[in-house]
Design a protein around this motif. Structure first.
Motif: not given
Length: 465
Positions: A378-391
């Motif tokens: 098993p593997v699990w996809r995680m989000p590449l959530w662009r709004p967090y780039r500012k962090m």
């Protein structure tokens, strides 16, 4: 491998039984066997084994319970592993079940083989003999052997203490594998990294007396699709000048797990003769707190030309990875996959069983998930959530190597790496644990080849099927 036999002669049957099968077996047995089974409290529970003797005391057959099948896609693997661990080493067995599908058989024997793993390099006592089983010709024996050898290689590399697995030793392992399969390896060491424009790798590794090394392996027909792998090879992570505490540092020999898994994956690709032009890059460094160590607040340059402010020297894996990723893209590969023991945040989110992965391409994600399901890895996809780039913003450099706050740590680490691969789309990033804190059937405590079989099946379907 000693746990497998190619000849069914002089083997005894291993019979799968559930509760109904067991009740029928008891009713059809003589009082001796009925009493024997009752005395041994055999209930046909999942993975439970019972050796049935004949009147002479020799083994007549072995029962393997399947009652209470776990809600786990790895069921056949776990059953095989429980059987391999629970059966007596003599005599050899053969599986008495003609209704199993081909994939179920492969997973069962894979589990049996996984249960035979033992890291005995530093143990004075020899290993006890393992139970052996006949593998029928209906099973792809070569594929079974190649997969197990790859898993064992990754486990061995991760389990080896850092004193015996520095950058030079990891490079030596790569060279041995390259020689076996006719691959080419180029090593770039120490200040050669600066001359070759790998400043980020050098910045992290220069704090150790063991020179940082970029391992660059190539194999395959240049006319085949280009596949690039990048593995984090931090052979020991003391945290640099942001020194880890004792508890956090204890198992940091495993911080080269991404490099170990990608090297094992490369070996499996070559053993299976996958029609690709393979390139493997492993930046091998030790993150030490020496007099030459890089510092919090430093600004370092990278191969891609992006400047990085160092907020924390313990976020070193992404720094060495970014130079290797930039180099991997210079050849315009069809696919780029990287693996790294990158963040504790991924472990908090997913635990030790589920390696998380990030990609912006949904088709790639679905194909990978389908392949993982096929092989029960098993593997699990995680989000590449662009709004967090500012962090990751910095006031004095193009980017900071980590966020100032604790939230979304695995995502911000993925976004950091994404800065060095965009706009390239066919990229998959794995944040793997490469370890087990506790044992489960077929997976002892220690190093683990997280997602290796899933990724290989994904590649096999993409390039060969």
């Amino acid at each position: 491998m000693d746990c497998f036999r190619d000849d069914p002669n002089q083997t005894v049957p291993l019979q799968l039984v559930d509760k109904n099968d067991y009740e029928a077996l008891v009713e059809g047995s003589d009082p001796f066997l009925q009493n024997f089974m009752a005395h041994n409290r055999f209930e046909a529970s999942f993975g439970q084994t019972l050796i049935i003797p004949n009147r002479d005391g020799a083994v007549e057959k072995v029962l393997l319970g399947t009652q209470g099948w776990p809600e786990d896609p790895r069921g056949w693997v776990l059953l095989g592993a429980k059987a391999g661990a629970g059966c007596s080493p003599t005599p050899a067995l053969h599986l008495d079940d003609k209704d199993m599908e081909a994939q179920e058989q492969l997973q069962f024997y894979l589990g049996w083989g996984l249960a035979s793993y033992r890291f005995g390099r530093y143990l004075s006592k020899e290993a006890k003999p393992k139970a052996a089983i006949y593998v029928p010709e209906t099973v792809n024996r070569a594929a079974l052997k190649n997969q197990l050898e790859a898993v064992f290689l990754a486990r061995d590399l991760v389990n080896t203490p850092a004193e015996d697995m520095g950058p030079a030793e990891l490079a030596g392992q790569a060279m041995e594998i390259a020689e076996e399969f006719g691959a080419e390896v180029q090593l770039t060491r120490g200040k050669e990294l600066l001359e070759a424009n790998y400043p980020a790798i050098y910045a992290v590794g220069k704090g150790s007396h063991r020179p940082p090394t970029l391992i660059d392996l190539r194999w395959g027909n240049p006319d085949h699709p280009k596949l690039s792998l990048v593995g984090k090879g931090v052979v020991f992570d003391a945290g640099g000048l942001d020194l880890k505490g004792a508890t956090s540092m204890r198992w940091m020999k495993k911080d080269m797990g991404g490099g170990a898994i990608t090297l094992a994956l490369a070996k499996l690709i070559m053993a299976e003769k996958l029609p690709v032009r393979l390139r493997l890059l492993i930046p091998a460094v030790e993150n030490a707190a020496g007099p030459e160590a890089y510092r919090p607040g430093d600004v370092i340059q990278t191969r891609k030309g992006i400047s990085v402010e160092i907020h924390n020297t313990d976020a070193e894996g992404r720094i060495v990875m970014c130079d290797a990723l930039a180099e991997a893209l210079t050849e315009s590969p069809d696919l780029l996959i990287n693996m790294a023991t990158l963040t504790g945040a991924a472990r908090v989110a997913l635990g030790q069983d589920l390696p998380g992965f990030w990609t912006q391409e949904t088709e790639l994600a679905r194909a990978l998930e389908d392949a993982a399901d096929e092989v029960a890895d098993p593997v699990w996809r995680m989000p590449l959530w662009r709004p967090y780039r500012k962090m990751l913003n910095s006031t004095i450099a193009d980017i900071s190597n980590c966020a100032t706050g604790p939230l979304g740590g695995a995502i911000t680490a993925a976004l950091y790496l994404h800065e060095f691969v965009k706009p390239f789309a066919n990229w998959i990033h794995f944040d793997v644990f490469a370890w087990r804190n506790d044992a489960q059937p077929g997976s002892p405590k220690g190093g683990e080849a997280s997602a290796l079989r899933a990724v290989f099946r994904f590649l096999e379907k993409r390039y060969r099927d």
